[in-house]
Structures are given as structure tokens and as C-alpha cells.
Design a protein around this motif. Sequence first.
Motif, mmCIF file in Angstrom:
data_model
loop_
_atom_site.group_PDB
_atom_site.id
_atom_site.type_symbol
_atom_site.label_atom_id
_atom_site.label_comp_id
_atom_site.label_asym_id
_atom_site.label_seq_id
_atom_site.Cartn_x
_atom_site.Cartn_y
_atom_site.Cartn_z
ATOM 1 N N SER A 1 -2.498 7.655 -5.760
ATOM 2 C CA SER A 1 -2.301 8.387 -4.515
ATOM 3 C C SER A 1 -2.394 9.882 -4.792
ATOM 4 N N ASP B 1 0.809 -1.218 0.000
ATOM 5 C CA ASP B 1 0.000 0.000 0.000
ATOM 6 C C ASP B 1 0.845 1.272 0.000
ATOM 7 N N LYS B 2 2.077 1.169 -0.542
ATOM 8 C CA LYS B 2 2.958 2.333 -0.599
ATOM 9 C C LYS B 2 3.556 2.481 -1.988
#
Length: 117
Positions: free
Chosen positions: A57, A20-21
Amino acid sequence: MALKRIGAGNRMTSAIIHGDKVYMSGFVANEAAGGSVAAQTADILAQIDAMLAQAGSDKTKVIRATIWLTDMDTWAEMNTVWDDWVVAGETPCRAAVHSPKLAAPGLDVEIQVEAAI
């Protein structure tokens, strides 16, 4: 867990998503290379915005930023653009570092970020 590469090249990848990065390479000015530190910073932050969007993002999810400046006397100039870019209350951890030389002449700012997705 698989890695997803964005902008993979022979020498480096612009961004890598892991879990999730998103981890980004350092960005330098394209259009504003050789220009003022403010112009270079704006150019870089626009590139970062585009890469963050491509990764799913945005700047409110940036966890950490590292900024390299060839001249620390331009720190305030860079900060005027940075402060307009970040969202109050959602600022990342950040370091600003003096680096007498970057990759090429006319490049006076480099910024690298990591963000949550």
C-alpha cells in the motif's frame, strides 16, 4: 479469510493484513526519540511509509489515522510535518488526541493508521 502478520512479536504485531486492508499498530519515533515533535513525526511517518510499502500500500490509501500527542500545544508543529507528508485531495480521516504519557519518556507522538491495499 486468513490474516497475514508483518513484524509479529511476542506482545504485538506491527501490521496485519486482512482482506484488502492493512491495520497498523501505533508507531513512535526510533531515531528521533527525545527530539522535537516535528522530528518525531517525520521519523514516524517514514516508518509508516516503509510498513505501507511492505504491505503493498502507500499513503494515498490511508483510510484513517489516529495521532496521540503528549502536549496539544505541539499540534501545529506536528501538523507542519503531517501536511507535507499527506497528498492533497487524498487525505485520510484523522483524529488527534491528547495523551499525557506515551510508552516511554521522550516519546511525544504516536501515530496509528489503517489503509486499503
